[in-house]
Design an enzyme around this catalytic site. Structure first.
Site, PDB file in Angstrom:
ATOM      1  N   LYS A  16       2.874 -11.428 -36.067  1.00 22.82           N
ATOM      2  CA  LYS A  16       1.881 -12.384 -36.931  1.00 22.82           C
ATOM      3  C   LYS A  16       2.806 -13.608 -37.217  1.00 22.82           C
ATOM      4  O   LYS A  16       3.770 -13.619 -37.594  1.00 22.82           O
ATOM      5  CB  LYS A  16       1.501 -11.659 -38.013  1.00 22.82           C
ATOM      6  CG  LYS A  16       0.390 -10.576 -37.493  1.00 22.82           C
ATOM      7  CD  LYS A  16      -0.847 -10.960 -37.277  1.00 22.82           C
ATOM      8  CE  LYS A  16      -1.579 -11.111 -38.513  1.00 22.82           C
ATOM      9  NZ  LYS A  16      -2.943 -11.526 -38.161  1.00 22.82           N
ATOM     10  N   HIS A  20     -22.796 -27.417 -37.211  1.00 17.49           N
ATOM     11  CA  HIS A  20     -23.202 -26.069 -37.286  1.00 17.49           C
ATOM     12  C   HIS A  20     -21.780 -25.107 -36.496  1.00 17.49           C
ATOM     13  O   HIS A  20     -22.404 -24.396 -36.187  1.00 17.49           O
ATOM     14  CB  HIS A  20     -24.396 -25.642 -36.905  1.00 17.49           C
ATOM     15  CG  HIS A  20     -25.659 -26.702 -36.882  1.00 17.49           C
ATOM     16  ND1 HIS A  20     -26.490 -26.386 -37.932  1.00 17.49           N
ATOM     17  CD2 HIS A  20     -25.985 -27.672 -36.573  1.00 17.49           C
ATOM     18  CE1 HIS A  20     -27.355 -27.386 -38.077  1.00 17.49           C
ATOM     19  NE2 HIS A  20     -27.050 -28.054 -37.231  1.00 17.49           N
ATOM     20  N   GLU A  28      -4.491 -20.828 -46.607  1.00 20.01           N
ATOM     21  CA  GLU A  28      -5.461 -19.671 -47.278  1.00 20.01           C
ATOM     22  C   GLU A  28      -5.272 -19.854 -48.650  1.00 20.01           C
ATOM     23  O   GLU A  28      -6.267 -19.885 -49.199  1.00 20.01           O
ATOM     24  CB  GLU A  28      -5.134 -18.368 -46.569  1.00 20.01           C
ATOM     25  CG  GLU A  28      -5.419 -18.226 -45.172  1.00 20.01           C
ATOM     26  CD  GLU A  28      -5.077 -16.855 -44.498  1.00 20.01           C
ATOM     27  OE1 GLU A  28      -5.726 -16.380 -43.745  1.00 20.01           O
ATOM     28  OE2 GLU A  28      -3.907 -16.512 -45.084  1.00 20.01           O
ATOM     29  N   SER A  81       4.105 -11.062 -41.091  1.00 15.35           N
ATOM     30  CA  SER A  81       3.310  -9.860 -41.543  1.00 15.35           C
ATOM     31  C   SER A  81       4.194  -8.833 -42.013  1.00 15.35           C
ATOM     32  O   SER A  81       5.345  -8.722 -41.232  1.00 15.35           O
ATOM     33  CB  SER A  81       2.284  -9.286 -40.871  1.00 15.35           C
ATOM     34  OG  SER A  81       2.177  -8.035 -40.992  1.00 15.35           O
TER      35      SER A  81
END
Ligand code: ARG
Length: 456
Positions: A283, A156, A290, A277
């Protein structure tokens, strides 16, 4: 536009039909497989006396020259000729004249395309099998390099019990082992030759299917011509297997994304697999992971498209089947690219072992072992479970960790606690005790690693 095979028509084809019906813009990539199959067919026609040996030789030489032109990028595919098969046949006739017009004796584009796609898919399966082995090796190497690292295992997404990072990584090894099994089984179902089924009913020419099948490396020939020209189960099964592999890659990607978030700070992915970024200079984003996660949806889309494409088709060949190719190609390209990239990304991952280790201090990961301890002292496990539940509640209310409790505090929950309880609550000893086959103990994990290496 002049009509192909226009003998029985009086009118012209609508100008928009070419855009709708051409497939050469994407099926041109089948050319090397189409030519291999045509060469085998032509040689068989010559061997069996269905065409003359001289014509057969001319066809083979012509096709071989066309293959060279295609490889060198000298061949121009013409969309008005519809598909890869007609483009190559037209070029052959242009090159060698009338002999070229005999190539199509005893076959149809229906068994031809089914044969080409099976040959192509077989090669893609071989490429995927070797990529799967490669990613498994990357997981083995990664596990081996981090054998002493412990992190919280989760259910979980909540801290459950400590586990070895190597054990966690070998879980993915197992997933990709199953993928290899699936693609291996699929390979032998793909490796069946439709050629000889002709349009749908077979052919009256005295062809030699066994010879052609052997020549093309097929394990056997199809048993039913109607099935053979209209079956695309293997394309769907390929996309289903690719979907499962993508699902595995996607789950791993998701973990890398989570683990590199500052809230975890468990890992840092190498510069080659992260991006900056355009606005925020600080970043370092896990874009590769992704994109792999994102592309998984696209491969599921390919699978869904094919299932939907097939569901209402009566026997046998229907032109709808031409729509199988873009989905198949896309699924194959995507899974191969993603496997290759993730395999290279894995060794770039830097592990923050200290952050993982200190995370095992949060979330009462020792609770199950305290209950097991009480059960070992003779308390029924269910009762032990509720005693430890009260201990956890006490810790939560007082900002304490279980291993910090004094023996006096332990005894206030159950009289059978003794001083030895504390020594068994380190993450190391908890991991050590899970020593049954399949468990996370260092001994079992080293054993699993040895077995994994043998299977590669
Ligand atoms: N391009 C076609 C396909 O991929 C080849 C078969 C065409 N057959 C036909 N009867 N129109 O399906």
């Amino acid at each position: 536009m002049a009509k192909q095979w226009g003998g029985r028509f009086e009118g012209k084809t609508d100008a928009l039909v070419e855009a709708l019906g051409q497939s050469v813009s994407y099926d041109a990539r089948l050319a090397p497989w189409d030519i291999r199959a045509s060469v085998a067919h032509a040689r068989m026609l010559g061997n069996e006396g269905i065409i003359t040996r001289a014509d057969s030789r001319k066809i083979v030489a012509g096709l071989t020259a066309i293959a060279k032109d295609i490889e060198a990028g000298r061949f121009v595919f013409d969309p008005s000729l519809e598909d890869v098969h007609t483009n190559i046949e037209a070029a052959l006739v242009k090159r060698i004249g009338d002999a070229g017009k005999r190539l199509h004796t005893g076959r149809s584009r229906n068994d031809q395309v089914a044969t080409d796609v099976r040959l192509w898919t077989r090669d893609q399966i071989d490429a995927i099998l070797s990529l799967l082995k490669g990613i498994q090796a990357a997981f083995v190497n990664f596990a081996e390099a981090h054998l002493d690292v412990i992190l919280p295992g989760c259910t979980h997404l909540q801290h459950a019990q400590p586990v070895l990072l190597a054990h966690h990584m070998l879980a993915y090894f197992e997933m990709f082992a199953r993928d290899r099994e699936r693609f291996t089984q699929l390979r032998s179902r793909v490796n069946v030759m439709p050629l000889g089924s002709a349009a749908l009913a077979g052919t009256p020419y005295p062809i030699n299917r066994e010879w052609v099948a052997k020549e093309l490396g097929f394990e056997r020939s199809s048993a039913n011509s109607m099935d053979a020209v209209s079956d695309r189960d293997f394309v769907i099964a390929f996309c289903a297997a690719a979907s499962l592999t993508m699902m595995h890659l996607s789950r791993f990607s998701e973990e890398l994304i989570l683990w590199s978030a500052p809230e975890y700070n468990f890992i840092e992915i190498g510069d080659a697999y992260t991006t900056g970024s355009s606005i925020m200079p600080q970043k370092k984003n896990p874009d590769v992971a992704e994109l792999v996660r994102g592309k998984t949806g696209r491969v599921y889309g390919d699978l869904t498209a094919l299932l939907t494409l097939m569901k209402g088709l009566p026997l046998t060949y229907n032109r709808d089947l031409q729509e199988d190719k873009e989905a198949l190609f896309d699924a194959s390209d995507t899974v191969q690219l993603c496997l290759a990239v993730v395999t290279r990304m894995i060794p770039s991952i830097h592990v923050h072992a200290r952050a993982m280790q200190s995370a095992t201090r949060e979330g009462y990961l020792e609770a199950t072992d305290v209950a097991d301890y009480l059960a070992g002292k003779g308390m029924p496990f269910r009762e032990a479970h509720s005693v430890v539940g009260r201990i956890v509640l006490y810790c939560a209310k007082n900002g304490r960790r279980i291993p910090e409790l004094s023996i006096k505090e332990f005894r206030s929950f159950a009289a059978c606690f003794e001083a030895d309880v504390v020594s068994m609550l380190s993450a190391e000893s908890i991991v050590q005790r899970r020593d049954n086959p399949g468990g996370t103990s260092p001994r079992r994990v080293r054993e699993a690693l040895r077995k994994a290496k043998r299977s590669l």
